[in-house]
Design a protein around this motif. Structure first.
Motif, PDB file in Angstrom:
ATOM      1  N   ARG A 139       0.830  -1.207   0.000  1.00  0.00           N
ATOM      2  CA  ARG A 139       0.000   0.000   0.000  1.00  0.00           C
ATOM      3  C   ARG A 139       0.867   1.260   0.000  1.00  0.00           C
ATOM      4  NH1 ARG A 139      -3.354   0.680   5.155  1.00  0.00           N
ATOM      5  NH2 ARG A 139      -1.287   1.178   5.888  1.00  0.00           N
ATOM      6  N   SER A 140       1.902   1.279   0.828  1.00  0.00           N
ATOM      7  CA  SER A 140       2.795   2.439   0.883  1.00  0.00           C
ATOM      8  C   SER A 140       3.483   2.670  -0.452  1.00  0.00           C
ATOM      9  CB  SER A 140       3.843   2.252   1.983  1.00  0.00           C
ATOM     10  OG  SER A 140       3.224   2.255   3.233  1.00  0.00           O
ATOM     11  N   SER A 141       3.939   1.605  -1.050  1.00  0.00           N
ATOM     12  CA  SER A 141       4.612   1.708  -2.344  1.00  0.00           C
ATOM     13  C   SER A 141       3.652   2.226  -3.416  1.00  0.00           C
ATOM     14  CB  SER A 141       5.168   0.342  -2.745  1.00  0.00           C
ATOM     15  OG  SER A 141       5.753   0.384  -4.018  1.00  0.00           O
ATOM     16  N   LYS A 145       3.820   5.807  -5.487  1.00  0.00           N
ATOM     17  CA  LYS A 145       3.813   5.858  -6.951  1.00  0.00           C
ATOM     18  C   LYS A 145       2.629   6.669  -7.467  1.00  0.00           C
ATOM     19  CE  LYS A 145       6.431   1.638  -7.825  1.00  0.00           C
ATOM     20  NZ  LYS A 145       7.276   1.880  -6.702  1.00  0.00           N
ATOM     21  N   ALA A 146       1.493   6.553  -6.814  1.00  0.00           N
ATOM     22  CA  ALA A 146       0.314   7.333  -7.205  1.00  0.00           C
ATOM     23  C   ALA A 146       0.580   8.812  -6.988  1.00  0.00           C
ATOM     24  CB  ALA A 146      -0.908   6.890  -6.422  1.00  0.00           C
ATOM     25  N   GLY A 147       1.271   9.144  -5.915  1.00  0.00           N
ATOM     26  CA  GLY A 147       1.624  10.539  -5.653  1.00  0.00           C
ATOM     27  C   GLY A 147       2.556  11.080  -6.717  1.00  0.00           C
ATOM     28  N   LEU A 148       3.509  10.274  -7.155  1.00  0.00           N
ATOM     29  CA  LEU A 148       4.410  10.692  -8.223  1.00  0.00           C
ATOM     30  C   LEU A 148       3.657  10.869  -9.524  1.00  0.00           C
ATOM     31  CD1 LEU A 148       7.546   8.429  -7.572  1.00  0.00           C
ATOM     32  CD2 LEU A 148       7.344  10.883  -7.209  1.00  0.00           C
ATOM     33  N   LYS A 157      -5.167  12.140 -11.407  1.00  0.00           N
ATOM     34  CA  LYS A 157      -4.979  12.126  -9.956  1.00  0.00           C
ATOM     35  C   LYS A 157      -6.023  11.209  -9.358  1.00  0.00           C
ATOM     36  CE  LYS A 157      -4.526  15.103  -5.967  1.00  0.00           C
ATOM     37  NZ  LYS A 157      -4.540  16.456  -5.451  1.00  0.00           N
ATOM     38  N   SER A 158      -5.566  10.289  -8.505  1.00  0.00           N
ATOM     39  CA  SER A 158      -6.512   9.373  -7.864  1.00  0.00           C
ATOM     40  C   SER A 158      -6.937   9.918  -6.515  1.00  0.00           C
ATOM     41  CB  SER A 158      -5.866   7.985  -7.708  1.00  0.00           C
ATOM     42  OG  SER A 158      -4.765   8.087  -6.828  1.00  0.00           O
TER      43      SER A 158
END
Length: 159
Positions: A139-141, A145-148, A157-158
């Motif tokens: 989840r953290s990973s 990656k979603a933030g990047l 943007k999710s």
């Protein structure tokens, strides 16, 4: 053609979540017939996060604003939920469970714990802890990656 291992991981997580929700739904219907699954989700989120706003619930649940407004009105009408103005912005309404809502929350939380324990009874606690650690790392990973991705121009943007 067999999907890649990484796709199998997410498909299996989805199926596991679906099975958990199915068992929760059955337990909840037996314990409290008038409560819908979405109402239970809102009660549980509000119980775990007192002061949450309607907007935050919409973002978390991916429900539309009108549907969430109906759910909140029903929960408030039944006496399980209260709304109060935010201290920082009087236009924003913060949600809390009423005393009656807290009792229902405790009952529902007990049902969730019972179902989760039942579904994982074949896995000893150390294995459950290891699985939890791996899922939290994944989840953290994924969040990183979603933030990047969200920061890149033209990306989606999710929530």
């Amino acid at each position: 053609m067999k999907p890649p291992l990484s796709v199998d991981v997410f498909n299996t997580l989805h199926e596991l979540q679906h099975l958990f929700r199915l068992h929760i739904r059955k337990s909840m219907e037996a314990a409290h017939q008038e409560l819908t699954f979405n109402e239970m989700r809102v009660l549980m989120r509000t119980g775990r996060q007192p002061g949450i706003t309607q907007r935050e619930l919409v973002e978390h649940s991916h429900a539309d604003k009108a549907q969430m407004a109906r759910i909140l009105a029903q929960l408030q009408d039944r006496g399980w939920l209260t709304r109060s103005a935010s201290e920082s912005d009087k236009r924003v309404r913060c949600l809390q469970l009423s005393a009656q809502g807290l009792q229902l929350f405790e009952k529902l939380r007990g049902l969730q714990e019972q179902v989760a324990t039942e579904l994982l009874q074949d896995f000893p606690p150390p294995m459950q802890a290891q699985l939890l650690t791996l899922l939290q790392q994944a989840r953290s990973s994924a969040a990183a990656k979603a933030g990047l991705l969200a920061a890149q121009p033209g990306s989606v943007k999710s929530a």
